[in-house]
Design a protein around this motif. Sequence first.
Motif, PDB file in Angstrom:
ATOM      1  N   ALA A 205      14.172 -13.054  -3.415  1.00 19.34           N
ATOM      2  CA  ALA A 205      14.555 -12.851  -4.820  1.00 19.34           C
ATOM      3  C   ALA A 205      13.320 -12.855  -5.719  1.00 19.34           C
ATOM      4  CB  ALA A 205      15.553 -13.913  -5.261  1.00 19.34           C
ATOM      5  N   LEU A 206      12.320 -13.669  -5.400  1.00 20.49           N
ATOM      6  CA  LEU A 206      11.065 -13.641  -6.165  1.00 20.49           C
ATOM      7  C   LEU A 206      10.430 -12.253  -6.054  1.00 20.49           C
ATOM      8  CD1 LEU A 206       9.336 -17.040  -5.317  1.00 20.49           C
ATOM      9  CD2 LEU A 206      10.217 -16.317  -7.536  1.00 20.49           C
ATOM     10  N   PHE A 207      10.412 -11.712  -4.836  1.00 20.98           N
ATOM     11  CA  PHE A 207       9.856 -10.369  -4.651  1.00 20.98           C
ATOM     12  C   PHE A 207      10.662  -9.349  -5.442  1.00 20.98           C
ATOM     13  CE2 PHE A 207       9.891  -6.262  -2.424  1.00 20.98           C
ATOM     14  CZ  PHE A 207       8.570  -5.910  -2.640  1.00 20.98           C
ATOM     15  N   ARG A 208      11.980  -9.414  -5.350  1.00 17.43           N
ATOM     16  CA  ARG A 208      12.825  -8.452  -6.056  1.00 17.43           C
ATOM     17  C   ARG A 208      12.564  -8.484  -7.554  1.00 17.43           C
ATOM     18  NH1 ARG A 208      19.308  -8.904  -6.001  1.00 17.43           N
ATOM     19  NH2 ARG A 208      18.759 -10.951  -6.791  1.00 17.43           N
ATOM     20  N   THR A 209      12.559  -9.662  -8.158  1.00 15.61           N
ATOM     21  CA  THR A 209      12.334  -9.776  -9.597  1.00 15.61           C
ATOM     22  C   THR A 209      10.983  -9.194  -9.975  1.00 15.61           C
ATOM     23  OG1 THR A 209      13.748 -11.720  -9.727  1.00 15.61           O
ATOM     24  CG2 THR A 209      12.158 -11.416 -11.519  1.00 15.61           C
ATOM     25  N   TRP A 210       9.945  -9.556  -9.244  1.00 10.93           N
ATOM     26  CA  TRP A 210       8.597  -9.065  -9.507  1.00 10.93           C
ATOM     27  C   TRP A 210       8.519  -7.553  -9.309  1.00 10.93           C
ATOM     28  CZ3 TRP A 210       5.031  -7.120  -5.825  1.00 10.93           C
ATOM     29  CH2 TRP A 210       3.746  -6.900  -6.326  1.00 10.93           C
ATOM     30  N   ALA A 211       9.130  -7.045  -8.238  1.00 12.96           N
ATOM     31  CA  ALA A 211       9.087  -5.617  -7.958  1.00 12.96           C
ATOM     32  C   ALA A 211       9.776  -4.806  -9.048  1.00 12.96           C
ATOM     33  CB  ALA A 211       9.722  -5.326  -6.598  1.00 12.96           C
ATOM     34  N   VAL A 212      10.930  -5.263  -9.483  1.00 10.46           N
ATOM     35  CA  VAL A 212      11.663  -4.556 -10.517  1.00 10.46           C
ATOM     36  C   VAL A 212      10.861  -4.544 -11.819  1.00 10.46           C
ATOM     37  CG1 VAL A 212      13.739  -4.661 -11.971  1.00 10.46           C
ATOM     38  CG2 VAL A 212      13.931  -4.907  -9.487  1.00 10.46           C
ATOM     39  N   GLU A 213      10.246  -5.670 -12.147  1.00  8.04           N
ATOM     40  CA  GLU A 213       9.461  -5.761 -13.386  1.00  8.04           C
ATOM     41  C   GLU A 213       8.208  -4.891 -13.337  1.00  8.04           C
ATOM     42  OE1 GLU A 213       8.640  -9.939 -13.756  1.00  8.04           O
ATOM     43  OE2 GLU A 213      10.661 -10.404 -14.458  1.00  8.04           O
ATOM     44  N   ASN A 214       7.705  -4.572 -12.149  1.00  4.15           N
ATOM     45  CA  ASN A 214       6.432  -3.849 -12.018  1.00  4.15           C
ATOM     46  C   ASN A 214       6.571  -2.431 -11.479  1.00  4.15           C
ATOM     47  OD1 ASN A 214       4.099  -5.776 -12.705  1.00  4.15           O
ATOM     48  ND2 ASN A 214       5.533  -7.011 -11.534  1.00  4.15           N
ATOM     49  N   THR A 215       7.787  -1.962 -11.314  1.00  5.59           N
ATOM     50  CA  THR A 215       8.002  -0.601 -10.820  1.00  5.59           C
ATOM     51  C   THR A 215       8.240   0.312 -12.017  1.00  5.59           C
ATOM     52  OG1 THR A 215       8.928  -1.388  -8.737  1.00  5.59           O
ATOM     53  CG2 THR A 215       9.473   0.858  -9.386  1.00  5.59           C
ATOM     54  N   PRO A 216       7.465   1.397 -12.092  1.00  5.85           N
ATOM     55  CA  PRO A 216       7.675   2.340 -13.192  1.00  5.85           C
ATOM     56  C   PRO A 216       9.088   2.929 -13.128  1.00  5.85           C
ATOM     57  CG  PRO A 216       5.679   2.883 -11.936  1.00  5.85           C
ATOM     58  CD  PRO A 216       6.401   1.806 -11.202  1.00  5.85           C
ATOM     59  N   THR A 217       9.685   3.117 -14.286  1.00  4.31           N
ATOM     60  CA  THR A 217      11.038   3.675 -14.313  1.00  4.31           C
ATOM     61  C   THR A 217      11.030   5.170 -14.495  1.00  4.31           C
ATOM     62  OG1 THR A 217      11.165   3.216 -16.678  1.00  4.31           O
ATOM     63  CG2 THR A 217      12.152   1.616 -15.162  1.00  4.31           C
TER      64      THR A 217
ATOM     65  N   GLU B 227       0.843  -1.196   0.000  1.00  3.54           N
ATOM     66  CA  GLU B 227       0.000   0.000   0.000  1.00  3.54           C
ATOM     67  C   GLU B 227       0.878   1.246   0.000  1.00  3.54           C
ATOM     68  OE1 GLU B 227      -3.812   1.867   2.361  1.00  3.54           O
ATOM     69  OE2 GLU B 227      -3.350  -0.254   2.528  1.00  3.54           O
ATOM     70  N   ASP B 228       0.490   2.214  -0.814  1.00  3.69           N
ATOM     71  CA  ASP B 228       1.227   3.478  -0.957  1.00  3.69           C
ATOM     72  C   ASP B 228       2.640   3.283  -1.501  1.00  3.69           C
ATOM     73  OD1 ASP B 228      -0.933   4.987  -0.126  1.00  3.69           O
ATOM     74  OD2 ASP B 228      -0.322   4.940   1.978  1.00  3.69           O
ATOM     75  N   THR B 229       2.845   2.222  -2.280  1.00  4.78           N
ATOM     76  CA  THR B 229       4.107   2.031  -3.004  1.00  4.78           C
ATOM     77  C   THR B 229       3.778   1.953  -4.490  1.00  4.78           C
ATOM     78  OG1 THR B 229       4.181  -0.401  -3.162  1.00  4.78           O
ATOM     79  CG2 THR B 229       4.943   0.586  -1.080  1.00  4.78           C
ATOM     80  N   GLY B 230       4.779   1.947  -5.325  1.00  4.82           N
ATOM     81  CA  GLY B 230       4.569   1.804  -6.765  1.00  4.82           C
ATOM     82  C   GLY B 230       4.053   0.432  -7.153  1.00  4.82           C
ATOM     83  N   LEU B 231       4.026  -0.493  -6.204  1.00  5.56           N
ATOM     84  CA  LEU B 231       3.555  -1.858  -6.488  1.00  5.56           C
ATOM     85  C   LEU B 231       2.103  -2.079  -6.093  1.00  5.56           C
ATOM     86  CD1 LEU B 231       6.755  -3.723  -5.303  1.00  5.56           C
ATOM     87  CD2 LEU B 231       6.005  -3.372  -7.661  1.00  5.56           C
ATOM     88  N   GLU B 232       1.497  -1.100  -5.444  1.00  7.14           N
ATOM     89  CA  GLU B 232       0.096  -1.234  -5.058  1.00  7.14           C
ATOM     90  C   GLU B 232      -0.748  -1.501  -6.299  1.00  7.14           C
ATOM     91  OE1 GLU B 232      -3.416   1.251  -2.733  1.00  7.14           O
ATOM     92  OE2 GLU B 232      -1.422   2.125  -2.899  1.00  7.14           O
ATOM     93  N   GLY B 233      -1.609  -2.489  -6.228  1.00  9.16           N
ATOM     94  CA  GLY B 233      -2.483  -2.824  -7.341  1.00  9.16           C
ATOM     95  C   GLY B 233      -1.899  -3.821  -8.323  1.00  9.16           C
ATOM     96  N   HIS B 234      -0.632  -4.162  -8.184  1.00  8.48           N
ATOM     97  CA  HIS B 234      -0.026  -5.170  -9.051  1.00  8.48           C
ATOM     98  C   HIS B 234      -0.210  -6.554  -8.418  1.00  8.48           C
ATOM     99  CE1 HIS B 234       2.070  -2.524 -11.900  1.00  8.48           C
ATOM    100  NE2 HIS B 234       2.109  -1.682 -10.877  1.00  8.48           N
ATOM    101  N   ASP B 235      -0.472  -7.532  -9.249  1.00 10.79           N
ATOM    102  CA  ASP B 235      -0.728  -8.891  -8.769  1.00 10.79           C
ATOM    103  C   ASP B 235       0.490  -9.778  -9.003  1.00 10.79           C
ATOM    104  OD1 ASP B 235      -2.379 -10.992  -7.736  1.00 10.79           O
ATOM    105  OD2 ASP B 235      -2.599 -11.724  -9.793  1.00 10.79           O
TER     106      ASP B 235
END
Length: 103
Positions: free
Chosen positions: A91-103, A46-54
């Motif tokens: 590492a699963l979180f990191r990979t997913w977070a990087v792929e879903n964070t706007p640049t 919540e309140d991160t760039g990942l909010e709403g991503h599955d």
Amino acid sequence: MNEAEHVMDWLQRWYSAQCNEDWEHEWGVRIDTLDNPGWSVRIDLEDTGLEGHDFPRQDLTRSKHDWIMAWTSDMSFHAACGPANLTEALALFRTWAVENTPT
């Protein structure tokens, strides 16, 4: 993402980037132990760039003590894993977070 970077170093930077004098008072990262044995991880989105991503649920069982489950629900990333799989879960979180964070 620098693949050689240790996942804990990355997680510390990710956490620090979320801290805005508000987020860290209500949300955060929790790592705890399980009694089967293993680890549990909850990372608030919540309140991160990942909010709403599955994160589509992943269940992988290699043996009694070598397993991992990861998913998102309730605006959080969740993982549960065997006693030697904590780095893999993060590492699963990191990979997913990087792929879903706007640049």
